[in-house]
Scaffold this motif. Structure first.
Motif, PDB file in Angstrom:
ATOM      1  N   ILE A 179       4.332  -1.515   3.294  1.00  0.00           N
ATOM      2  CA  ILE A 179       3.560  -0.643   2.542  1.00  0.00           C
ATOM      3  C   ILE A 179       3.918   0.837   3.035  1.00  0.00           C
ATOM      4  CG2 ILE A 179       2.438  -0.186   0.832  1.00  0.00           C
ATOM      5  CD1 ILE A 179       2.112  -2.909  -0.700  1.00  0.00           C
ATOM      6  N   CYS A 238       6.551   3.234   1.364  1.00  0.00           N
ATOM      7  CA  CYS A 238       5.746   3.730   0.418  1.00  0.00           C
ATOM      8  C   CYS A 238       6.804   5.224   0.829  1.00  0.00           C
ATOM      9  CB  CYS A 238       4.674   4.991   0.955  1.00  0.00           C
ATOM     10  SG  CYS A 238       3.823   6.293  -0.243  1.00  0.00           S
ATOM     11  N   ILE A 239       7.583   4.988  -0.860  1.00  0.00           N
ATOM     12  CA  ILE A 239       8.182   6.252  -1.037  1.00  0.00           C
ATOM     13  C   ILE A 239       7.887   7.564  -1.316  1.00  0.00           C
ATOM     14  CG2 ILE A 239       8.324   7.023  -3.595  1.00  0.00           C
ATOM     15  CD1 ILE A 239      11.446   6.121  -3.320  1.00  0.00           C
ATOM     16  N   PRO A 383       0.259   5.104 -11.886  1.00  0.00           N
ATOM     17  CA  PRO A 383      -1.069   5.240 -10.766  1.00  0.00           C
ATOM     18  C   PRO A 383      -0.354   5.232  -9.487  1.00  0.00           C
ATOM     19  CG  PRO A 383      -1.628   4.239 -12.895  1.00  0.00           C
ATOM     20  CD  PRO A 383      -0.583   4.918 -12.909  1.00  0.00           C
ATOM     21  N   CYS A 384      -1.654   4.381  -8.296  1.00  0.00           N
ATOM     22  CA  CYS A 384      -0.746   3.793  -7.034  1.00  0.00           C
ATOM     23  C   CYS A 384      -1.616   3.073  -7.039  1.00  0.00           C
ATOM     24  CB  CYS A 384      -0.487   5.155  -6.218  1.00  0.00           C
ATOM     25  SG  CYS A 384      -0.313   4.233  -4.299  1.00  0.00           S
ATOM     26  N   VAL A 388      -2.727   5.186  -2.252  1.00  0.00           N
ATOM     27  CA  VAL A 388      -2.975   7.224  -2.732  1.00  0.00           C
ATOM     28  C   VAL A 388      -3.873   7.477  -3.883  1.00  0.00           C
ATOM     29  CG1 VAL A 388      -1.783   8.758  -3.065  1.00  0.00           C
ATOM     30  CG2 VAL A 388      -0.969   7.150  -1.805  1.00  0.00           C
ATOM     31  N   MET A 390      -4.370   8.599  -6.444  1.00  0.00           N
ATOM     32  CA  MET A 390      -3.480   9.151  -7.500  1.00  0.00           C
ATOM     33  C   MET A 390      -4.018   9.529  -9.143  1.00  0.00           C
ATOM     34  SD  MET A 390       0.916   9.535  -7.984  1.00  0.00           S
ATOM     35  CE  MET A 390       1.804   9.272  -6.797  1.00  0.00           C
ATOM     36  N   CYS A 435       8.852   0.920  -2.267  1.00  0.00           N
ATOM     37  CA  CYS A 435       7.945   1.234  -2.904  1.00  0.00           C
ATOM     38  C   CYS A 435       8.542   2.416  -3.761  1.00  0.00           C
ATOM     39  CB  CYS A 435       6.183   0.540  -2.172  1.00  0.00           C
ATOM     40  SG  CYS A 435       5.385   0.862  -3.345  1.00  0.00           S
ATOM     41  N   THR A 436       8.052   1.856  -5.110  1.00  0.00           N
ATOM     42  CA  THR A 436       8.415   2.764  -5.675  1.00  0.00           C
ATOM     43  C   THR A 436       7.404   3.033  -6.988  1.00  0.00           C
ATOM     44  OG1 THR A 436      10.198   2.265  -7.695  1.00  0.00           O
ATOM     45  CG2 THR A 436      11.191   3.296  -5.915  1.00  0.00           C
ATOM     46  N   CYS A 438       4.808   3.901  -8.137  1.00  0.00           N
ATOM     47  CA  CYS A 438       4.132   5.447  -9.086  1.00  0.00           C
ATOM     48  C   CYS A 438       5.261   5.983  -9.854  1.00  0.00           C
ATOM     49  CB  CYS A 438       3.658   6.587  -8.027  1.00  0.00           C
ATOM     50  SG  CYS A 438       4.403   7.004  -6.577  1.00  0.00           S
ATOM     51  N   TYR A 443       5.783  -2.428  -9.213  1.00  0.00           N
ATOM     52  CA  TYR A 443       4.994  -2.698  -7.523  1.00  0.00           C
ATOM     53  C   TYR A 443       5.427  -3.713  -7.380  1.00  0.00           C
ATOM     54  CZ  TYR A 443       2.026   0.639 -10.121  1.00  0.00           C
ATOM     55  OH  TYR A 443       1.542   1.985 -11.232  1.00  0.00           O
TER      56      TYR A 443
HETATM   57  S1  SF4 Z   1       2.880   3.770  -5.981  1.00  0.00           S
HETATM   58 FE1  SF4 Z   1       3.615   5.401  -5.546  1.00  0.00          FE
HETATM   59  S2  SF4 Z   1       2.749   6.632  -3.578  1.00  0.00           S
HETATM   60 FE2  SF4 Z   1       1.149   4.122  -3.944  1.00  0.00          FE
HETATM   61  S3  SF4 Z   1       2.888   3.208  -2.345  1.00  0.00           S
HETATM   62 FE3  SF4 Z   1       4.065   2.948  -3.880  1.00  0.00          FE
HETATM   63  S4  SF4 Z   1       5.242   4.964  -3.711  1.00  0.00           S
HETATM   64 FE4  SF4 Z   1       3.616   5.310  -2.280  1.00  0.00          FE
END
Ligand code: SF4
Length: 475
Positions: A179, A238-239, A383-384, A388, A390, A435-436, A438, A443
């Motif tokens: 990630i 993590c995108i 949220p993340c 992160v 967020m 990972c998308t 947010c 998740y």
């Molecule tokens: S939730 Fe969003 S910011 Fe958090 S790791 Fe996944 S892609 Fe990254």
């Protein structure tokens, strides 16, 4: 959203660690720290502030050693207190042990409670100390760092990239889904592992490759060996590293971030062309997107906002009041480039909407006639939980508003977010390997109360010895 680095260098690590942390400063501006091991002796220096504020020549001179780790921090888990500043140094069974971590565990409470029930006390509120406790617990039993990391990884849930200096070697490992980023480089006199390849560039090193998800590297003056601790059928990079976090000149999991952003800019034009006089980025993270848009549309790229480069990033400032004040201090419009004009304004993302609204107000006050906002990410709706900082769902402007409602709220003439498919295509990794969370609310690890795309993690026992020849020879 922290930056980590570990270095083995026959000529000493303090200055290389300093330069590498400097290159990673964008990943965390709250605190910085370096720990070095010299024989059995552990030394550290860490404090709140930017890298250039925390270290001076005398401090670096005292950090003697050929193996060390460094960290720049923005807090996600754990309070903003001096004891939470990384790296952490421990002594365990007569040996020094220094550790730094980027990521966020989602089962910290459960792991902490396990140790506390056994009578262990903790000095910090960070995930990193829990990771260290797990490693030490198994080291005590088996004496093998590989076994200790294997056990540790089998119990951690969430994101983690870790660097660890112990017993004459540097260790680095990455969570099974990859990630958080982590890459390996070769330098003139040793090796470096770091969150982003720009840290390797800062040392005039060569990017060797990304640390593989679930992999443990052991690095000494003799070279690098690799143990594949876990294996999964997919990754979950993590995108948002591509959209915002990483520097545009970094290569993350084999992809140059600048290229991704430029391609997204081109697709933004294809998806939502606008009749405009100029394409203007929100500096700096909107720049590569705006260049892509301008190249595709033929509309001139024009800087209309100039950034004060000596400020932190508003998105990662800890309070709403700080963020609001920061926007005004951080950017100044060039009236001559805006007065009476219709512009395409390009930014990487809209989080709360506060920053976008204030920027649009500023640009309109400078005389812009129309402001067509184009955004390099799809709407952030969730949220993340994976590292992160967020905001909550309630604070995210797009969590319960459609595109037209967001446009109305930020007061743009028109608004378009890049489509999800175009974003994935620009990155070039299959959607299932990203990972998308947010963006989709879905998740890659189970999170209490959230939908999970849980994946089976298979623990392996596969060791790959990577000799010096694999990397073309090194000191
Ligand atoms: S939730 Fe969003 S910011 Fe958090 S790791 Fe996944 S892609 Fe990254």
């Amino acid at each position: 959203m922290c930056g980590i680095v570990g270095i083995v260098d026959a000529g000493g690590v303090s200055h290389p660690l300093y330069y590498a942390l400097y290159a990673l400063q964008h990943r965390g501006q709250e605190s910085a720290g370096i720990s070095v091991i010299n024989g059995d002796r552990l030394r550290k220096h860490k404090a709140q502030g930017l890298v250039a504020e925390v270290f001076d020549p005398e401090t670096l001179r005292r950090l003697e050693g050929q193996i060390g780790v460094g960290h720049v921090r923005y807090p996600t888990t754990g309070a903003n207190t001096p004891e939470n500043i990384q790296p952490f140094n421990f002594r365990f069974m007569g040996k020094g042990f220094a550790i730094a971590h980027n990521g966020n565990l989602v089962n910290t409470r459960e792991l902490r409670s396990y140790f506390e029930q056994a009578g262990q006390i903790f000095c910090t509120t960070t995930d990193t100390e829990v990771i260290a406790a797990l490693i030490a617990d198994e080291l005590r039993r088996s004496g093998s760092i590989e076994d200790a990391v294997r056990l540790c990884m089998s119990r951690l849930r969430g994101s983690y990239s870790v660097v660890l200096a112990y017993d004459g070697a540097l260790y680095a490992f990455r969570d099974p889904l990859g990630i958080k980023p982590l890459c390996l480089g070769r330098t003139a006199r040793g090796h470096i592992v770091a969150s982003e390849s720009v840290a390797i560039d800062a040392l005039s090193g060569t990017l060797v490759r990304d640390v593989r998800p679930g992999e443990l590297l052991r690095i000494t003056g003799d070279g690098v060996s690799s143990t594949r601790i876990t294996k999964v059928d997919r990754t979950a990079h993590c995108i948002f590293e591509y959209i915002y976090f990483a520097r545009a000149d970094s290569v993350i999991d084999g992809v140059l971030v600048y290229d991704v952003r430029r391609k997204i800019g081109k697709r933004l034009h294809e998806e939502a062309p606008a009749d405009a006089d100029a394409v203007c980025p929100v500096p700096d993270s909107g720049t590569a997107y705006a260049i892509g848009y301008a190249q595709a549309s033929g509309v001139p790229f024009t800087e209309s906002l100039i950034k004060n480069r000596y400020m932190g990033r508003t998105f990662i400032m800890p309070s709403q009041a700080a963020r609001e004040q920061a926007v005004r201090i951080k950017m100044n419009p060039i009236r001559k480039h805006l007065d009476g004009r219709s512009i395409v304004l390009i930014d990487d993302s809209i989080v709360r909407g506060t920053t976008s609204r204030r920027i649009i107000q500023m640009i309109r006050s400078a005389g812009a006639r129309e402001i067509h906002m184009r955004i390099g990410s799809p709407p952030i709706r969730a949220p993340c939980y994976l590292g992160v900082d967020m905001p909550t769902r309630e604070e995210l402007i797009a969590s319960c508003r459609d595109e037209e409602q967001v446009r109305d709220s930020v007061t743009a003439t028109s608004l378009h977010y890049i489509s999800f498919d175009a974003l994935i295509e620009a990155i070039g990794h299959p959607c299932d390997n990203l990972c998308t969370g947010c963006l989709s609310g879905c998740y890659p690890v189970a999170i209490d109360g959230e939908h999970a795309r849980a994946r089976e993690v298979e623990f392996l026992d596969e060791t790959l010895q990577l000799g010096l020849d694999s990397f073309g020879g090194t000191a």
